[in-house]
Design an enzyme around this catalytic site. Structure first.
Site, PDB file in Angstrom:
ATOM      1  CD  GLN A  38      27.520  50.384 -26.638  1.00  0.00           C
ATOM      2  OE1 GLN A  38      28.125  51.706 -26.943  1.00  0.00           O
ATOM      3  NE2 GLN A  38      27.611  49.803 -25.401  1.00  0.00           N
ATOM      4  CG  HIS A  58      24.752  38.525 -37.484  1.00  0.00           C
ATOM      5  ND1 HIS A  58      24.643  39.155 -38.544  1.00  0.00           N
ATOM      6  CD2 HIS A  58      23.864  38.815 -36.482  1.00  0.00           C
ATOM      7  CE1 HIS A  58      23.621  40.012 -38.079  1.00  0.00           C
ATOM      8  NE2 HIS A  58      23.178  39.724 -36.926  1.00  0.00           N
ATOM      9  CG  ASP A  71      20.440  41.195 -35.371  1.00  0.00           C
ATOM     10  OD1 ASP A  71      21.623  41.691 -35.753  1.00  0.00           O
ATOM     11  OD2 ASP A  71      20.429  40.239 -35.915  1.00  0.00           O
ATOM     12  NE  ARG A  96      30.762  60.604 -27.387  1.00  0.00           N
ATOM     13  CZ  ARG A  96      31.307  59.734 -26.952  1.00  0.00           C
ATOM     14  NH1 ARG A  96      31.501  59.338 -25.773  1.00  0.00           N
ATOM     15  NH2 ARG A  96      31.997  58.841 -27.735  1.00  0.00           N
ATOM     16  CG  HIS A 141      30.916  54.354 -30.076  1.00  0.00           C
ATOM     17  ND1 HIS A 141      30.913  55.438 -29.038  1.00  0.00           N
ATOM     18  CD2 HIS A 141      31.084  53.341 -29.264  1.00  0.00           C
ATOM     19  CE1 HIS A 141      30.953  54.769 -27.780  1.00  0.00           C
ATOM     20  NE2 HIS A 141      31.239  53.430 -28.091  1.00  0.00           N
ATOM     21  CG  ASN A 176      34.020  55.894 -27.958  1.00  0.00           C
ATOM     22  OD1 ASN A 176      34.038  56.761 -27.460  1.00  0.00           O
ATOM     23  ND2 ASN A 176      33.949  54.801 -27.812  1.00  0.00           N
ATOM     24  CD  GLU A 177      36.063  54.119 -24.820  1.00  0.00           C
ATOM     25  OE1 GLU A 177      36.012  52.969 -25.156  1.00  0.00           O
ATOM     26  OE2 GLU A 177      35.646  54.636 -24.010  1.00  0.00           O
ATOM     27  CG  ASN A 317      34.855  58.024 -23.423  1.00  0.00           C
ATOM     28  OD1 ASN A 317      34.742  59.197 -23.644  1.00  0.00           O
ATOM     29  ND2 ASN A 317      34.615  57.176 -24.362  1.00  0.00           N
ATOM     30  CE1 TYR A 319      31.522  53.838 -18.401  1.00  0.00           C
ATOM     31  CE2 TYR A 319      33.607  54.135 -19.818  1.00  0.00           C
ATOM     32  CZ  TYR A 319      32.043  54.212 -19.530  1.00  0.00           C
ATOM     33  OH  TYR A 319      31.126  54.648 -20.619  1.00  0.00           O
ATOM     34  CD  GLU A 389      31.810  56.448 -23.707  1.00  0.00           C
ATOM     35  OE1 GLU A 389      32.038  55.371 -22.908  1.00  0.00           O
ATOM     36  OE2 GLU A 389      31.849  56.273 -24.956  1.00  0.00           O
TER      37      GLU A 389
HETATM   38  C1  BGC Z   1      32.384  52.257 -24.584  1.00  0.00           C
HETATM   39  C2  BGC Z   1      31.129  52.311 -24.498  1.00  0.00           C
HETATM   40  C3  BGC Z   1      30.776  51.078 -23.649  1.00  0.00           C
HETATM   41  C4  BGC Z   1      31.185  51.457 -22.138  1.00  0.00           C
HETATM   42  C5  BGC Z   1      30.963  50.607 -20.822  1.00  0.00           C
HETATM   43  C6  BGC Z   1      33.153  52.477 -23.277  1.00  0.00           C
HETATM   44  O1  BGC Z   1      34.779  51.962 -23.328  1.00  0.00           O
HETATM   45  O2  BGC Z   1      32.745  53.478 -25.302  1.00  0.00           O
HETATM   46  O3  BGC Z   1      30.612  51.729 -25.817  1.00  0.00           O
HETATM   47  O4  BGC Z   1      29.296  50.871 -23.512  1.00  0.00           O
HETATM   48  O5  BGC Z   1      32.769  51.611 -22.289  1.00  0.00           O
HETATM   49  O6  BGC Z   1      31.441  49.242 -21.311  1.00  0.00           O
END
Ligand code: BGC
Length: 492
Positions: A38, A58, A71, A96, A141, A176-177, A317, A319, A389
């Protein structure tokens, strides 16, 4: 806003905030995070190998909202010194980041270690340590070496990374995830590699990923822990599920097991193996679909023992949250886990008062993080929890009050989990240090404490209001009305 309303609001704000103890426990660590694909760019410099995300973006630019790719991204491969400077400006205790497997091992295999790749991470680690910031490293990741898309070489890669960087890195995330790399990838085809196989591939992947994590953890435990004394875990993606009506309570619990328990029960429970309720439902569904056995592959007793207990802390993580209800007879369902759950017969939706964000999958519900922490503690005991996260996706702009509010609201819920519910949370990681290549959203959505100008050759980084908020929070070690700290606005 006129001044009168501002005064009233700020009085109400400071009254309600001063009633609570908003300080974080002594030793609580604040950090920020990024991931290699990222931010690094430099996708083909020196001898770097191709990753599944290089190939995917790509060959399928149409899969990314703005037809972009990683890229160049934030060009952190060249601008890592500025990244460290930003971590210093924020006062982070840890940073991290993830190592790009194909940058370190261009062929994917440990037969050849790239000198340039090795030096890049050595410089980053040493540069952070010089400033008193702990490197917190993820091995994987999502940028799988293209050569390995079918093979299990993870512990060989882990051995290389642990032996090169283990003397200085004490915090490790293996993978990761799993929810994203298995369920989202194989259920939807939205991400790399674009293989859609919701009934079989997703579940095979779940087991393989858990086995790969467990082998890497055991390798660290046996060969590296005695000399390096670090901590290793895997980071899960948590979507909190609430039932739409009381009649959906059992279904919501199953959804939590499918989303989170599938990747935690095998590792963190005292019995190991899949969550029993989920195992039963998935077996019934598989038989109904005409398979001879469950498409969730069984663990042997040896495998259960191999995976159980492979953690030193819990990496979370988080959100967003969802409501779930039982599907009606014949109702059309979308795909899990960003949409409905055909396997559980559940329709997934947003509660009307949860604000939407610029990411289609992301609704704001701060209490979700507290409830998720309490759920985990009830299931697996009071482990050491680190939030690895958390952050908000928004439109562009430096005055990101909505992001500040998100951080405040979620951090307040974390404090409540610590102080009211007794959950042992020891660290928090803001996602993300800077705007980045946001997977299928490309560069259209912004999620950084620092804004990155992707049209600028030097990928200029500028602190947002949220960066000042976060630096102030770290300095005070408490949630508090904001003081604006001077951060470096101009250096790229
Ligand atoms: C991921 C990140 C991503 C973030 C927000 C997470 O699930 O680990 O790579 O940028 O979500 O979308």
């Amino acid at each position: 806003m006129d001044w009168c309303r501002a005064v009233v609001l700020s009085t109400v704000f400071s009254m309600s905030w001063s009633a609570e103890d908003l300080t974080f426990p002594p030793g609580f660590m604040f950090g920020a995070a990024t991931a290699a694909y990222q931010v690094e760019g430099a996708w083909n410099v020196s001898d770097k190998g191709e990753s599944a995300w290089d190939r995917y973006t790509h060959e399928h630019p149409e899969k990314i909202k703005d037809y972009s790719n990683g890229d160049v991204a934030c060009d952190s491969y060249h601008l890592w010194k500025r990244d460290i400077e930003m971590a210093v400006e924020l006062g982070l205790k840890f940073y991290r980041f993830s190592i790009s497997w194909p940058r370190l091992l261009p062929s994917g295999y440990p037969n050849h270690i790239s000198e340039d790749g090795k030096n890049y991470y050595n410089n980053l680690i040493d540069g952070l340590l010089e400033k008193g910031i702990e490197p917190f490293v993820t091995l994987y990741h999502w940028d799988l070496p293209m050569s390995l898309t079918d093979l299990d070489w993870f512990s060989d890669y882990a051995r290389v990374v642990f032996s090169i960087y283990g003397d200085r890195v004490k915090w490790w995330i293996t993978i990761n995830e799993p929810l994203i790399i298995c369920d989202v990838v194989f259920d939807t085809g939205f991400m790399a590699p674009p293989i859609v196989s919701p009934e079989l591939g997703a579940y095979l992947c779940s087991k393989n990923v858990l086995m790969a994590h467990a082998k890497a953890w055991r390798l660290y435990d046996e060969e590296f822990r005695p000399k390096f004394h670090g901590k290793v875990s895997l980071a899960n993606h948590h979507i909190w599920f609430d039932p739409l009506t009381p009649a959906d309570a059992e279904l919501a619990e199953l959804a939590r097991e499918d989303c989170v328990g599938k990747y935690t029960h095998p590792i963190f429970s005292s019995t190991g193996g899949w969550p029993p309720s989920l195992e039963k439902v998935l077996e019934d569904v598989s038989i109904k679909r005409g398979y001879k056995k469950s498409s969730l592959p069984a663990f042997t007793p040896e495998e259960i023992a191999l995976v159980r207990g492979t953690y030193d802390f819990y990496a979370m993580n988080h959100y967003t949250s969802r409501l779930i209800r039982k599907a009606r007879e014949g109702e059309a369902l979308t795909t899990w886990p960003l949409g409905d759950s055909p396997d559980l017969g559940g329709v997934v939706q947003r509660r009307e008062d949860w604000p939407v964000t610029t990411s289609f999958w992301f609704y704001v519900y701060p209490e979700g993080i507290r409830r998720q922490l309490v759920w985990l503690r009830q299931k697996y005991g009071n482990l050491e929890f680190v939030i690895t996260e958390n952050g908000l996706s928004t439109y562009a702009g430096l005055d990101d009050q909505d992001r500040i509010n998100y951080y405040k609201d979620y951090l307040r819920q974390i404090l409540l989990a610590i102080k009211e519910d007794g959950v042992n949370v020891t660290g928090y990681t803001a996602w993300t240090l800077m705007d980045n290549f946001e997977w299928m959203d490309g560069y259209t959505t912004k999620i950084g404490l620092y804004e990155v100008d992707f049209s600028h050759p030097q990928r200029m980084r500028t602190p947002r209001a949220s960066a000042r908020f976060y630096a102030d929070l770290i300095k005070k070690h408490a949630l508090d009305p904001i003081t604006v700290l001077p951060l470096n606005d101009t250096v790229s």
